[in-house]
Motif scaffolding. Structure first.
Motif, PDB file in Angstrom:
ATOM      1  N   TYR A  50       0.725  -1.260   0.160  1.00 37.17           N
ATOM      2  CA  TYR A  50       0.001   0.018  -0.027  1.00 37.17           C
ATOM      3  C   TYR A  50       0.839   1.279  -0.076  1.00 37.17           C
ATOM      4  O   TYR A  50       0.539   2.288   0.533  1.00 37.17           O
ATOM      5  CB  TYR A  50      -1.027   0.056   1.106  1.00 37.17           C
ATOM      6  N   GLY A  51       1.880   1.200  -0.344  1.00 34.89           N
ATOM      7  CA  GLY A  51       2.852   2.342  -0.852  1.00 34.89           C
ATOM      8  C   GLY A  51       3.491   2.906   0.269  1.00 34.89           C
ATOM      9  O   GLY A  51       3.539   3.985   0.471  1.00 34.89           O
ATOM     10  N   PHE A  52       3.997   2.115   1.266  1.00 33.79           N
ATOM     11  CA  PHE A  52       4.629   2.451   2.468  1.00 33.79           C
ATOM     12  C   PHE A  52       6.349   2.039   2.608  1.00 33.79           C
ATOM     13  O   PHE A  52       6.543   0.883   2.225  1.00 33.79           O
ATOM     14  CB  PHE A  52       4.258   2.174   3.767  1.00 33.79           C
ATOM     15  N   LEU A  53       7.185   2.829   2.709  1.00 34.89           N
ATOM     16  CA  LEU A  53       8.643   2.537   2.929  1.00 34.89           C
ATOM     17  C   LEU A  53       8.824   2.815   4.410  1.00 34.89           C
ATOM     18  O   LEU A  53       8.875   3.865   4.774  1.00 34.89           O
ATOM     19  CB  LEU A  53       9.658   3.298   2.007  1.00 34.89           C
ATOM     20  N   LEU A  77       9.751   1.353  15.174  1.00 36.38           N
ATOM     21  CA  LEU A  77       9.454   2.131  13.570  1.00 36.38           C
ATOM     22  C   LEU A  77      10.146   3.210  13.687  1.00 36.38           C
ATOM     23  O   LEU A  77      10.080   4.193  14.679  1.00 36.38           O
ATOM     24  CB  LEU A  77       8.156   2.423  13.135  1.00 36.38           C
ATOM     25  N   GLU A  78      11.478   3.468  12.983  1.00 36.30           N
ATOM     26  CA  GLU A  78      12.383   4.738  13.012  1.00 36.30           C
ATOM     27  C   GLU A  78      11.596   5.752  12.053  1.00 36.30           C
ATOM     28  O   GLU A  78      11.523   6.953  12.701  1.00 36.30           O
ATOM     29  CB  GLU A  78      13.714   4.497  12.326  1.00 36.30           C
ATOM     30  N   TRP A  79      11.350   5.626  10.738  1.00 31.91           N
ATOM     31  CA  TRP A  79      10.621   6.493  10.134  1.00 31.91           C
ATOM     32  C   TRP A  79       9.866   5.536   9.009  1.00 31.91           C
ATOM     33  O   TRP A  79       9.995   4.484   8.827  1.00 31.91           O
ATOM     34  CB  TRP A  79      11.637   7.556   9.541  1.00 31.91           C
ATOM     35  N   SER A  80       8.978   6.314   8.329  1.00 29.07           N
ATOM     36  CA  SER A  80       8.183   5.604   7.257  1.00 29.07           C
ATOM     37  C   SER A  80       8.016   6.871   6.247  1.00 29.07           C
ATOM     38  O   SER A  80       7.664   7.903   6.537  1.00 29.07           O
ATOM     39  CB  SER A  80       6.912   5.070   7.602  1.00 29.07           C
ATOM     40  N   ALA A  81       7.762   6.420   4.865  1.00 34.15           N
ATOM     41  CA  ALA A  81       7.546   7.363   3.773  1.00 34.15           C
ATOM     42  C   ALA A  81       6.440   6.612   2.884  1.00 34.15           C
ATOM     43  O   ALA A  81       6.388   5.484   2.972  1.00 34.15           O
ATOM     44  CB  ALA A  81       8.854   7.452   3.206  1.00 34.15           C
ATOM     45  N   HIS A  82       5.687   7.469   2.608  1.00 35.47           N
ATOM     46  CA  HIS A  82       4.328   6.988   1.457  1.00 35.47           C
ATOM     47  C   HIS A  82       4.877   7.045   0.025  1.00 35.47           C
ATOM     48  O   HIS A  82       5.059   7.854  -0.592  1.00 35.47           O
ATOM     49  CB  HIS A  82       3.279   8.100   1.560  1.00 35.47           C
ATOM     50  N   LEU A  83       5.430   5.919  -0.405  1.00 35.40           N
ATOM     51  CA  LEU A  83       6.042   5.958  -1.735  1.00 35.40           C
ATOM     52  C   LEU A  83       5.670   4.098  -1.997  1.00 35.40           C
ATOM     53  O   LEU A  83       5.596   3.429  -1.391  1.00 35.40           O
ATOM     54  CB  LEU A  83       7.651   5.987  -1.616  1.00 35.40           C
TER      55      LEU A  83
END
Lengths: 827, 520
Positions: free
Chosen positions: A560-563, A573-579
């Protein structure tokens, strides 16, 4: 240092047009936007002629000058080339898309092209183009006259008859013949009704070179020979039938006594005599035949295959040689893998084979037969093919998975290959039938450089909801042929979810396996489940561990487009990005990770380090196609990159494979720089065989460099520069065009001699001798050299540029004076 | 252009006994000759010199047998009571034996009456032997003593009373004329040096020692007692090298083969085991009818003689080597045509004409190459292929299935061929390695020949057989699943993590087999 450019590599499809033999054993091929010139005898690519802005769709020799070539392209231009020198002579702009090109000798100053009919879609017409004469290089060619209407778009659908008297065009089930002299158009039609499952549609047409005879190929595998087509009613045809599927191309021999045909079966059939149906076969050419072309003297013929290969065949139907670059299979299931040993790109090649493609030399190193079964070229068969490949860190082990195309009950085989130093190839060590009950989704080796091969572990994940760990087992039987084999050590599962990806951490202590939405982390020693990560919506698509300083991070991309980036120490979770990440590829030599996203018809590249969410580099709109696979290929030596932005390209180079099987890379160099790769020149020098002479030469060079360091002054490159062009010329010229060795010898020797003003030849020899003695006395002179270094540093401090000999060097020179040089007189 | 790739026949590793060089070697004996003795055979000794007669001690007699004789060629019967341990001297001319009355007798091979009698033991003497200097005899008796005798004077040289139980076995060193060892029921093996007053080494075997053996080099000592055979390094002061526990009853006798590469042990459990002396692994084993008491191997391993408790002497002779004269004759032209030119280096002026190597393809491969599916199937349904290499038949069937021509290849066959096919399928369908393919074949056959069922009694019978075979297999698999369920409950009680992992793995292997067989 301009911006980063996307460069296509690996050559484009050779399928634009029939290849053309020139009169003097060159083979000309349309390859994407280029025309390639190959040498028939050495299989080498001699020249790459670029200039067209779109796909080249037709190449034909100029019938009035055999050193010139016409090429037509979708960009609407016809170019005339001098292919010996690779120079464009003239460019004629026609204006509309050109789909095929014909240059019959009878037409004085015009050529024939196929163009789309204006105003109507999917309708094409054959027009003759009058090539204007003029001194300028760029000319307009607007004098078009329509010859035939409603022709096929492919160049195979039109043929010119003997001496250009008539032209034949086929489309669907209709054949039309137009006689130029009489201005007569005859149409013939076959019945559209499919009898006995046969399909009467025409697929190709050729004309007999001396008689009034037309050969047509059909979709049901029949070949029809038409005669008497001057009459509308009394025409006759005879049928030849061997092919079981569509006839892809036909070719008459120069005298017209033989007819060659080829098709999907990848068998070249030679029909001798149409009445007796006598035929010869050249079977198993590897892949379906797309085009067949004959050389003008009839000595050779060549077949172009759908997988980007050219096979050159003798007149007596013997396989002669094949020219192949990157073989483009229908579907690259294995992914892009880099062979750690050769640094070659490894991917699916011929059906059931693994190709090792060298990026430097743009040629296939070798093809490894994995499936080891006869491939039957027939539509609708459930073929088994290679789907997964993994190399161990040193490249000593290769694991492959092959499966048949059946969806429900795949016939799975896991094979482990060992690299044998003696045979210099991979040898089958273990074959495991049905390693998983369902498709294998991922496979990886534990990459550990420090530890030996004993610690090698292979992990496979399958859709049967388990992952399996395979280890090497020593065979206890002393009489057994091989000492190790592989067997299953552990089977792990997680809540009966399908296992999708697996990945080992850099030190090999942790194994991450993704099960649908969850990533599980396992201890590789005890196979305990350590922790799980989840980013709820969407299954995990890719996972990888960070490397080097970022080894505490685990990166995952979801459907679903998350990194997401998880910290393994805090398990948070350190970070996440919508890609929408399609490809996630870590660089094996640095911390960088490349992620390729696919969003609304364009692929974008993001390069980031796991420890910071902000990417280092973003390239929007990398290409229009969807990028399916990526790989980092380590460079032989780190590239010098001036811009800080592109530092991530220093140690390794990224390669991408799109869904149209185009291989692409990123480069900071301009086009000209790239076309003459320095590595190629280097490779030539390195591949010199070790002869006494090359040793001498090597020492000589080495000694010069040494001298420069010792004396702390700039090297006098003079003599080397003098010598090198001649030597390089000698080494780079193909052997078949070189004069005799006795003639070259004197030039070569002369080029090595040092001109008087620098040093006499004897002095050079002195130095060589000195060098060798130096090597001998290396051990007991260590303290001396140390002193020497002190000396030089001292000198540097003083800024002296004069060369003073140190005591040790004087001593050596004295030693040399005593040695015998009578061997030099032999020169 | 690629050459035709032959059909890959999947080779499965053979389960069970593996054929090795050793198996072939030790199987090369004829059927045994059985000779009935008067009592339990307690010792067999081969004469070290040709014609390699052997002395068999049983009851109160010593029989000398020739190599191929069924009847004794000589008998020494001057014993009042049981005789023990008749042993040849190194030159094969003297024979010494102990007896129940405690006397030791020395016989000349040619004579009948004993040359010497050595009196001194008070209890039966079970072990006698010559030292390697040929002039002394050692003995061990049930009076716990080990004695040394001088042959010329028939007197006792020295007596060691160090054992604390019956001395029942012993042997002399071949390299040192003063050294001999004895093994006793007090669980020890003692090494004596005739030059010293007491034993020089004691080795604790742990069980009553039934047999001892020294390697020809004198460095290694083998002792047998209880179920164990133990190998000791004498030079390292009696360190235990390896302990072998391959018998399930007392090991009674030991013996080395002529090359010293293999060690044989006989036991009351009716087995003779052969060990490699490098790896100490069992390389072969023989089975006998009754418990074994004694064992001997002739020089060059020509004959194995085994003595049993019921007095039967079992003699096996080696088969003569088959000479391949015919094949040698055939090889001559091959040399001329193939080997002779191999090493020839072409000279500069030579013009080389290379002949393409002709590849030999099997018949079915040739047919498959030319896409003759039906004929290819016929080729592998020949009885020799079908019976001996069913994997070839199945591989070709699989290849045909892969090409999509299996149905047409199976169709249009007459009664006899259908019968043949069904016999094969019914017999092999239960083998896990063939199941997946043969299930498809069976499916197609029933599909094709359904309309003709009832027309031929033979074919109907075969169909019933197939049904029966499959039914049986399903029942069997159900039973296996039950067992698996039981085992799973057992494994679930295991607490150790590592163990469960391993078991999980094993049970998974089982389920794999079951799942492949569950398809029908």
């Amino acid at each position: 240092p301009g911006a980063l450019r996307v460069v296509r590599c690996g050559g484009s499809a050779l399928r634009g047009a029939r290849a053309v033999f020139s009169a003097d054993s060159y083979l000309l091929c349309a390859s994407g936007d280029f025309v390639k010139v190959y040498s028939v005898s050495t299989e080498e690519t001699l020249r790459l002629m670029g200039g067209h802005a779109d796909l080249v769709t037709g190449i034909q020799l100029n019938p009035h000058n055999h050193m010139q070539l016409y090429s037509a392209s979708l960009d609407g231009t016809i170019k005339l080339w001098d292919f010996m020198d690779g120079i464009p002579i003239k460019t004629f702009t026609v204006g509309s898309k050109l789909l095929a090109l014909y240059t019959p000798a009878s037409a004085e100053d015009s050529v024939f092209v196929v163009i789309p009919k204006k105003g109507e879609r999917d309708t094409f017409q054959l027009v003759s183009v009058k090539l204007a004469k003029g001194a300028r290089q760029d000319l307009e060619a607007k004098e078009l006259s329509v010859v035939l209407d409603g022709v096929g778009a492919s160049m195979k659908h039109i043929a010119f008859g003997r001496e250009g008297a008539y032209v034949v065009s086929v489309k669907d089930v209709h054949l039309q013949v137009y006689f130029f002299k009489r201005k007569l158009l005859n149409r013939f039609s076959l019945s559209t009704v499919k009898t006995k499952g046969g399909d009467n549609h025409f697929s190709c047409v050729v004309c007999h070179p001396t008689e009034d005879c037309i050969a047509t190929g059909h979709a049901d595998g029949k070949i029809r020979l038409w005669r008497n087509f001057h009459h509308r009613k009394e025409y006759t045809y005879s049928t030849l039938h061997w092919h079981h599927d569509i006839v892809m191309d036909l070719a008459f021999s120069v005298e017209g006594t033989r007819l060659l045909s080829g098709g999907v079966e990848s068998v070249l059939v030679q029909w001798h005599n149409e009445s007796s149906c006598q035929k010869d076969f050249l079977p198993r050419l590897g892949s379906p035949i797309e085009y067949i072309s004959m050389s003008s003297d009839g000595a050779l013929c060549c077949t172009l295959h759908t997988d980007n290969r050219i096979t050159i065949i003798n007149s007596n139907l013997r396989f002669s040689r094949s020219i192949q670059g990157l073989i483009k299979s229908r579907d690259v299931k294995t992914g892009l893998v880099v062979d750690p040993r050769t640094k070659a790109l490894v991917l699916n090649g011929e059906p059931g084979h693994l190709q090792f493609y060298s990026l430097q030399s743009d040629q296939q190193l070798f093809s490894l037969d994995i499936v080891q079964r006869q491939y039957i070229h027939q539509a609708g068969l459930k073929q088994s093919d290679l789907v997964k490949v993994a190399f161990s860190a040193q490249g000593t082990w290769l694991a492959t998975v092959e499966e048949s195309e059946e969806v429900t009950d795949p016939e799975l085989q896991l094979k482990l290959w060992f690299y044998s130093e003696e045979t210099q190839s991979f040898q089958l060590n273990t074959r495991i039938n049905t390693p998983h009950d369902n498709h294998i989704t991922d496979m990886c080796f534990r990459d550990m450089d420090e530890l030996g091969d004993d610690s090698l572990i292979l992990v496979t994940t399958g859709r049967d909801c388990v992952f399996k760990v395979w280890v090497m087992v020593e065979d206890t039987d002393p009489e057994a042929q091989q000492s190790v084999s592989w067997s299953c050590d552990f089977v792990g599962s997680y809540h009966n979810y399908q296992a999708t990806n697996c990945c080992f951490s850099e030190d090999g202590s942790l194994l991450a396996v993704s099960f649908e939405e969850t990533v599980t982390v396992w201890d590789s020693l005890t196979w305990d489940l350590k922790c799980t990560f989840c980013h709820p919506p969407g299954n995990i698509r890719n996972i990888c561990f960070g490397r080097l300083t970022c080894s505490k991070y685990l990166i995952g991309a979801t459907d679903y487009g998350f990194l997401c980036c998880w910290n393994l120490l805090t398990c948070a979770l350190e970070w996440s990005a919508h890609l929408n990440i399609v490809v996630l590829q870590p660089d094996p030599l640095s911390e960088h990770i490349a992620a390729v996203s696919w969003l609304s018809k364009e692929s974008s590249l993001f390069v980031f380090k796991p420890n910071e969410p902000r990417p280092i580099y973003i390239q929007r709109n990398l290409c229009k196609e969807k990028i399916l696979l990526a790989a980092f290929v380590p460079r032989d030596e780190p590239e010098v990159i001036s811009s800080e932005k592109y530092l991530w390209l220093r140690k390794s180079q990224p390669f991408f494979l799109t869904d149209t099987q185009e291989l692409m890379t990123l480069s900071t160099k301009s086009l000209e720089e790239r076309l003459t790769p320095s590595s190629k020149q280097l490779a030539v020098e390195e591949s010199l065989p070790v002869t006494p002479f090359s040793l001498l030469l090597g020492k000589h060079r080495h000694q010069q460099a040494q001298e420069a360091i010792d004396l702390g002054k700039p090297v006098v490159h003079n003599k080397q520069e003098q010598a090198s062009p001649a030597v390089k010329e000698l080494l780079h010229t193909p052997a078949h065009v070189l004069p005799s060795a006795s003639f070259l010898c004197t030039i070569f020797i002369n080029s090595l001699l040092i001109s008087k003003e620098n040093k006499s030849a004897e002095e050079v020899a002195d130095e060589v001798e000195m060098e060798s003695e130096k090597a001998e006395d290396d051990s007991d002179e260590e303290d001396v050299t140390e002193m020497e270094q002190e000396d030089t540093s001292h000198m540097e401090l003083l800024g002296e540029t004069t060369c003073k000999l140190s005591k040790s060097q004087e001593k050596e020179l004295r030693k040399i004076r005593k040695t015998d040089y009578s061997w030099i007189s032999a020169f | 252009m690629a050459a035709y790739k032959p059909v890959v026949v999947q080779a499965c590793p053979k389960l069970g006994e593996r054929i090795t060089q050793d198996t072939l070697y030790w199987r090369g004996y004829k059927t045994p000759v059985q000779i009935k003795e008067f009592g339990a055979v307690n010792k067999i000794d081969f004469s070290p010199v040709p014609p390699y007669n052997y002395a068999v001690t049983a009851s109160s007699r010593i029989h000398i047998y020739g190599r191929y004789s069924q009847e004794p060629i000589k008998t020494f019967s001057r014993f009042r009571d049981a005789a023990y341990c008749a042993t040849y001297r190194d030159d094969g001319r003297l024979l010494a034996a102990g007896s129940e009355d405690g006397g030791i007798r020395l016989f000349d091979i040619g004579g009948k009456a004993p040359l010497r009698q050595f009196e001194g033991h008070t209890k039966p003497v079970h072990v006698v032997g010559f030292l390697s200097d040929k002039y002394r005899i050692f003995s061990g008796g049930d009076d716990y003593s080990s004695n040394l005798w001088d042959i010329p004077s028939a007197t006792e040289i020295i007596s060691y009373s160090e054992h604390t139980d019956y001395v029942r076995c012993g042997c002399a060193s071949k390299v040192n004329a003063d050294v001999f060892i004895t093994g006793s029921y007090d669980h020890t093996v003692k090494l004596f040096d005739a030059r010293t007053k007491s034993s020089v080494m004691t080795i604790e075997h742990g069980h009553p020692v039934e047999s001892v053996l020294l390697f020809p080099s004198g460095g290694l000592l083998v002792s047998a007692g209880g179920r164990y055979v133990k190998v000791w390094d004498v030079l390292k002061g009696g360190q235990l090298l390896v302990s072998l526990k391959n018998h399930h009853k007392t090991v009674t006798c030991l013996c080395l083969n002529s090359s010293g590469q293999r060690l044989l042990s006989g036991s009351l459990d009716r087995h003779v085991k052969i060990y490699s002396t490098t790896s100490y692994k069992v390389v072969h084993s023989f089975n006998y009818a009754t418990s074994i008491l004694s064992l001997a191997l002739s020089p060059e391993d020509e004959t194995i003689v085994v003595g049993m408790t019921n007095g039967v002497l079992n003699v096996k002779h080696r088969k003569p080597e088959e000479k391949n004269d015919k094949s040698q004759k055939k090889r001559q032209p091959a040399y001329r045509t193939y080997v002779k030119g191999r090493t020839y280096m072409p000279k500069q002026e030579d013009f080389c004409v290379s002949k393409p190597v002709k590849r030999v393809l099997r018949k079915y491969d040739k047919l498959l190459r030319s896409f003759q599916s039906s004929k290819a199937l016929d080729a592998v349904l020949e009885p020799p292929i079908m019976l001996h290499t069913p994997e070839v038949t199945v591989a070709v069937m699989q290849e045909l299935h892969r090409r999509g021509t299996l149905r047409s290849a199976l169709a249009g066959r007459d009664e006899k061929q259908v019968n043949l096919l069904l016999t094969f399928v019914a017999r092999r369908v239960i083998e896990p390695r063939f199941t997946s393919v043969l299930v498809t074949v069976a499916d197609i056959i029933t599909d094709i020949y359904q309309p003709v069922v009832g027309q031929s009694a033979i074919v109907d019978k075969q169909f019933l057989k197939l049904q029966e075979a499959i039914g049986k297999e399903i029942d069997y698999q159900e039973e296996l699943l039950e067992v698996l369920g039981m085992m799973d409950t057992l494994f679930a009680t295991f607490t150790k993590k590592r163990d469960t992992c391993l078991e999980e793995n094993k049970s998974n292997g089982l389920t794999e087999i079951i799942e492949t067989n569950r398809n029908y």
